[in-house]
Scaffold this motif. Structure first.
Motif, PDB file in Angstrom:
ATOM      1  N   TYR A 168      48.429  32.689  52.781  1.00  0.00           N
ATOM      2  CA  TYR A 168      49.631  32.620  51.954  1.00  0.00           C
ATOM      3  C   TYR A 168      49.685  34.133  51.266  1.00  0.00           C
ATOM      4  CZ  TYR A 168      50.323  27.795  52.182  1.00  0.00           C
ATOM      5  OH  TYR A 168      50.475  26.545  52.861  1.00  0.00           O
ATOM      6  N   GLY A 169      48.960  35.225  51.991  1.00  0.00           N
ATOM      7  CA  GLY A 169      49.122  36.568  51.665  1.00  0.00           C
ATOM      8  C   GLY A 169      48.829  36.688  50.151  1.00  0.00           C
ATOM      9  N   ALA A 170      47.776  35.955  49.331  1.00  0.00           N
ATOM     10  CA  ALA A 170      47.545  35.988  48.112  1.00  0.00           C
ATOM     11  C   ALA A 170      46.911  37.292  47.842  1.00  0.00           C
ATOM     12  CB  ALA A 170      46.887  34.832  47.417  1.00  0.00           C
ATOM     13  N   ASP A 171      47.139  37.733  46.784  1.00  0.00           N
ATOM     14  CA  ASP A 171      46.257  39.222  46.276  1.00  0.00           C
ATOM     15  C   ASP A 171      45.028  38.783  45.328  1.00  0.00           C
ATOM     16  OD1 ASP A 171      45.394  41.502  45.386  1.00  0.00           O
ATOM     17  OD2 ASP A 171      47.038  42.263  44.263  1.00  0.00           O
ATOM     18  N   PRO A 172      43.742  38.684  45.926  1.00  0.00           N
ATOM     19  CA  PRO A 172      42.876  38.283  44.836  1.00  0.00           C
ATOM     20  C   PRO A 172      42.572  38.888  43.589  1.00  0.00           C
ATOM     21  CG  PRO A 172      42.078  38.895  47.089  1.00  0.00           C
ATOM     22  CD  PRO A 172      43.518  39.309  47.146  1.00  0.00           C
ATOM     23  N   ASP A 173      43.218  40.130  43.590  1.00  0.00           N
ATOM     24  CA  ASP A 173      42.978  40.991  42.293  1.00  0.00           C
ATOM     25  C   ASP A 173      44.139  41.268  41.513  1.00  0.00           C
ATOM     26  OD1 ASP A 173      40.367  41.698  43.265  1.00  0.00           O
ATOM     27  OD2 ASP A 173      41.305  43.059  44.604  1.00  0.00           O
ATOM     28  N   ARG A 174      45.306  40.181  41.828  1.00  0.00           N
ATOM     29  CA  ARG A 174      46.493  40.410  41.045  1.00  0.00           C
ATOM     30  C   ARG A 174      46.198  40.031  39.555  1.00  0.00           C
ATOM     31  NH1 ARG A 174      51.834  36.669  41.693  1.00  0.00           N
ATOM     32  NH2 ARG A 174      52.798  37.492  39.547  1.00  0.00           N
ATOM     33  N   PHE A 175      45.646  39.161  39.326  1.00  0.00           N
ATOM     34  CA  PHE A 175      45.111  38.803  37.930  1.00  0.00           C
ATOM     35  C   PHE A 175      43.430  39.125  37.431  1.00  0.00           C
ATOM     36  CE2 PHE A 175      48.318  35.583  39.075  1.00  0.00           C
ATOM     37  CZ  PHE A 175      49.428  36.034  38.252  1.00  0.00           C
ATOM     38  N   GLU A 176      43.540  39.367  36.291  1.00  0.00           N
ATOM     39  CA  GLU A 176      42.204  40.082  36.033  1.00  0.00           C
ATOM     40  C   GLU A 176      41.143  38.801  35.948  1.00  0.00           C
ATOM     41  OE1 GLU A 176      40.226  41.382  31.778  1.00  0.00           O
ATOM     42  OE2 GLU A 176      42.107  41.926  32.162  1.00  0.00           O
ATOM     43  N   GLY A 177      40.048  39.234  36.615  1.00  0.00           N
ATOM     44  CA  GLY A 177      38.842  37.931  36.879  1.00  0.00           C
ATOM     45  C   GLY A 177      38.402  37.439  35.532  1.00  0.00           C
ATOM     46  N   GLU A 178      38.508  35.880  35.675  1.00  0.00           N
ATOM     47  CA  GLU A 178      37.765  35.210  34.372  1.00  0.00           C
ATOM     48  C   GLU A 178      36.489  34.816  34.526  1.00  0.00           C
ATOM     49  OE1 GLU A 178      41.192  32.437  32.433  1.00  0.00           O
ATOM     50  OE2 GLU A 178      41.595  32.713  34.641  1.00  0.00           O
ATOM     51  N   GLY A 179      36.166  34.939  35.580  1.00  0.00           N
ATOM     52  CA  GLY A 179      34.628  34.632  35.915  1.00  0.00           C
ATOM     53  C   GLY A 179      33.952  33.233  35.574  1.00  0.00           C
ATOM     54  N   SER A 180      34.906  32.409  35.522  1.00  0.00           N
ATOM     55  CA  SER A 180      34.285  30.993  35.164  1.00  0.00           C
ATOM     56  C   SER A 180      33.954  30.255  36.420  1.00  0.00           C
ATOM     57  CB  SER A 180      35.337  30.184  34.491  1.00  0.00           C
ATOM     58  OG  SER A 180      36.349  29.795  35.163  1.00  0.00           O
ATOM     59  N   PHE A 181      34.410  30.596  37.515  1.00  0.00           N
ATOM     60  CA  PHE A 181      34.073  29.977  38.971  1.00  0.00           C
ATOM     61  C   PHE A 181      34.457  28.452  39.090  1.00  0.00           C
ATOM     62  CE2 PHE A 181      30.977  33.506  37.959  1.00  0.00           C
ATOM     63  CZ  PHE A 181      31.554  34.455  38.852  1.00  0.00           C
ATOM     64  N   CYS A 182      34.986  28.050  37.888  1.00  0.00           N
ATOM     65  CA  CYS A 182      35.282  26.543  38.050  1.00  0.00           C
ATOM     66  C   CYS A 182      36.918  26.603  37.856  1.00  0.00           C
ATOM     67  CB  CYS A 182      35.035  25.663  36.943  1.00  0.00           C
ATOM     68  SG  CYS A 182      35.374  24.059  36.942  1.00  0.00           S
ATOM     69  N   ILE A 183      37.457  25.988  39.125  1.00  0.00           N
ATOM     70  CA  ILE A 183      38.789  25.801  39.107  1.00  0.00           C
ATOM     71  C   ILE A 183      39.477  24.431  38.380  1.00  0.00           C
ATOM     72  CG2 ILE A 183      39.066  27.470  40.840  1.00  0.00           C
ATOM     73  CD1 ILE A 183      39.687  25.046  42.961  1.00  0.00           C
ATOM     74  N   HIS A 184      38.596  23.611  37.779  1.00  0.00           N
ATOM     75  CA  HIS A 184      39.200  22.373  37.192  1.00  0.00           C
ATOM     76  C   HIS A 184      39.771  21.518  38.215  1.00  0.00           C
ATOM     77  CE1 HIS A 184      39.254  24.928  33.376  1.00  0.00           C
ATOM     78  NE2 HIS A 184      37.806  24.637  33.791  1.00  0.00           N
ATOM     79  N   CYS A 185      39.224  21.224  39.416  1.00  0.00           N
ATOM     80  CA  CYS A 185      39.765  20.346  40.413  1.00  0.00           C
ATOM     81  C   CYS A 185      39.385  18.871  39.957  1.00  0.00           C
ATOM     82  CB  CYS A 185      39.309  20.656  41.826  1.00  0.00           C
ATOM     83  SG  CYS A 185      37.423  20.319  41.968  1.00  0.00           S
ATOM     84  N   GLY A 186      38.206  18.806  39.152  1.00  0.00           N
ATOM     85  CA  GLY A 186      37.945  17.400  38.910  1.00  0.00           C
ATOM     86  C   GLY A 186      37.210  16.673  39.842  1.00  0.00           C
ATOM     87  N   LEU A 187      36.936  17.253  41.031  1.00  0.00           N
ATOM     88  CA  LEU A 187      36.317  16.378  42.197  1.00  0.00           C
ATOM     89  C   LEU A 187      34.960  15.918  41.767  1.00  0.00           C
ATOM     90  CD1 LEU A 187      37.022  18.359  45.309  1.00  0.00           C
ATOM     91  CD2 LEU A 187      37.910  16.035  44.793  1.00  0.00           C
ATOM     92  N   CYS A 188      34.106  16.629  40.949  1.00  0.00           N
ATOM     93  CA  CYS A 188      32.599  16.077  40.737  1.00  0.00           C
ATOM     94  C   CYS A 188      32.824  15.084  39.613  1.00  0.00           C
ATOM     95  CB  CYS A 188      32.013  17.468  40.407  1.00  0.00           C
ATOM     96  SG  CYS A 188      32.701  18.359  39.003  1.00  0.00           S
ATOM     97  N   VAL A 189      33.741  15.653  38.731  1.00  0.00           N
ATOM     98  CA  VAL A 189      33.920  14.423  37.514  1.00  0.00           C
ATOM     99  C   VAL A 189      34.337  13.223  38.119  1.00  0.00           C
ATOM    100  CG1 VAL A 189      35.098  14.025  35.429  1.00  0.00           C
ATOM    101  CG2 VAL A 189      34.075  16.328  35.817  1.00  0.00           C
TER     102      VAL A 189
END
Lengths: 195, 160
Positions: free
Chosen positions: A111-132
């Motif tokens: 999709y042509g997303a720029d990985p550096d567009r937003f400052e990194g938050e470094g939490s590594f969790c995207i809250h998809c809730g799959l595990c939960v």
């Protein structure tokens, strides 16, 4: 069984009552990207990546396919310029959280997303809730859950339960679109059972 | 847990059970049980949350999610009285920041904190709905309006 007829990307697609747009589309071989969807779990609508455009009685709007019920006569478009732009934005936000996730990088490239567009938050969790959700709905163990809210929301293992059931299960590990879940588990394990 | 035992009495599980039994067969009782425990004990210790989960047959993950989600719940011991300083727009322009820093100085704690003797908990809130009285300080449900720096100490003392 197929009592509803929809048009998805110009193709006639049959669906049954109770199906979502996503399951109907996938049944017809039309691919819609998802991160939080899992076939054996209840629809969640967490990642918003399966966003599509639906047209009903002349009105069109954007909905998420994984929770939107299939309806007779529904017209669905799964890729438009606008959809691509929204998905690009979502991916850029997710990449700020989990920049090294292979599936995110792959989708980001598409999709042509720029990985550096937003400052990194470094939490590594995207809250998809799959595990939960997997732990609660399939395993009924409730060993991992969400705590806190908003920007501080995160997954947390319940040490009392996790030390008992997780070691022999770990079925949620491959579901995680990032590698945060494993990291959280290693952390809770080392805290609960110090060597 | 040694640190918390030092200042907060251990939760009386019998008392907790009584609260749970009051709501037990009602639908959606979890939030009511937690609110009542919070109101009577001023915080929700981990063993209390485990007890609630067990007695209501609700997964502990859901109890924890709820207890960490709402700001009405506290997972750390709370003092009596709880001091709420309004920092909403009206109170802010009427001098809430100065009132707040005076209270911080008098009690030695920052917003969100509780002092070691559990004598005060300090919290900022966004609006108490009585902007004409600003700056407003609420202490244990009692509203003190037009609080000046000179009056701050009296307001705090009046509630001891």
């Amino acid at each position: 069984m197929n009592d509803l007829t929809m048009r998805i990307d110009g193709k006639e697609v049959g669906a049954a009552e109770g199906m979502t747009v996503l399951t109907a589309a996938r049944g017809a071989g039309i691919e819609i990207p998802t991160l939080c969807h899992h076939d054996s779990l209840e629809p969640y609508g967490g990642c918003r990546l399966c966003l599509v455009e639906v047209t009903e009685r002349g009105w069109s709007r954007h909905v998420v396919a994984c929770v939107y019920p299939a309806k007779d006569g529904l017209e669905v478009r799964t890729r438009t310029e606008r959809i691509d732009r929204i998905r690009k934005g979502i991916l850029e936000l997710l990449l700020a959280r989990a920049p090294n996730s292979p599936i995110l990088r792959e989708l980001g490239e598409e999709y042509g997303a720029d990985p550096d567009r937003f400052e990194g938050e470094g939490s590594f969790c995207i809250h998809c809730g799959l595990c939960v959700r997997y732990c609660a709905e399939v395993k009924k163990a409730h060993a991992v859950g969400f705590v806190d809210r908003g920007v501080r929301r995160e997954i947390a293992f319940i040490p009392e339960i996790a030390t008992r059931v997780c070691e022999s299960c770990k079925e949620c590990f491959p579901l995680c679109p990032t590698s945060y879940l494993q990291a959280a588990w290693v952390l809770v394990k080392s805290l609960a059972t110090p060597a | 847990m040694k640190g918390t035992e030092l200042c907060a009495p251990a939760a009386d599980l019998e008392e907790i059970d009584r609260i749970i039994d009051r709501y037990r067969d009602e639908k959606g009782s979890l939030i009511q049980v937690l609110l009542t425990i919070q109101a009577e004990h001023h915080w929700l210790p981990r063993e209390v949350l485990s007890r609630v989960a067990e007695r209501l047959s609700v997964p502990l993950t859901r109890v924890l999610h709820l207890a960490t989600f709402a700001t009405a719940f506290s997972r750390i011991p709370r003092g009596r009285p709880e001091v709420h300083v309004c920092t909403g727009t009206a109170c802010h322009v009427r001098g809430a920041p100065r009132v707040l820093s005076t209270i911080e100085e008098l009690t030695g704690i920052q917003p969100g904190e509780t002092d070691l003797d559990l004598r005060y908990s300090l919290e900022t809130v966004n609006c108490l709905g009585c902007c004409a009285l600003g700056p407003v300080v609420e202490i244990d449900g009692k509203i003190h309006g037009k609080v000046s720096i000179a009056k701050t100490e009296d307001v705090l003392k009046s509630c001891e």
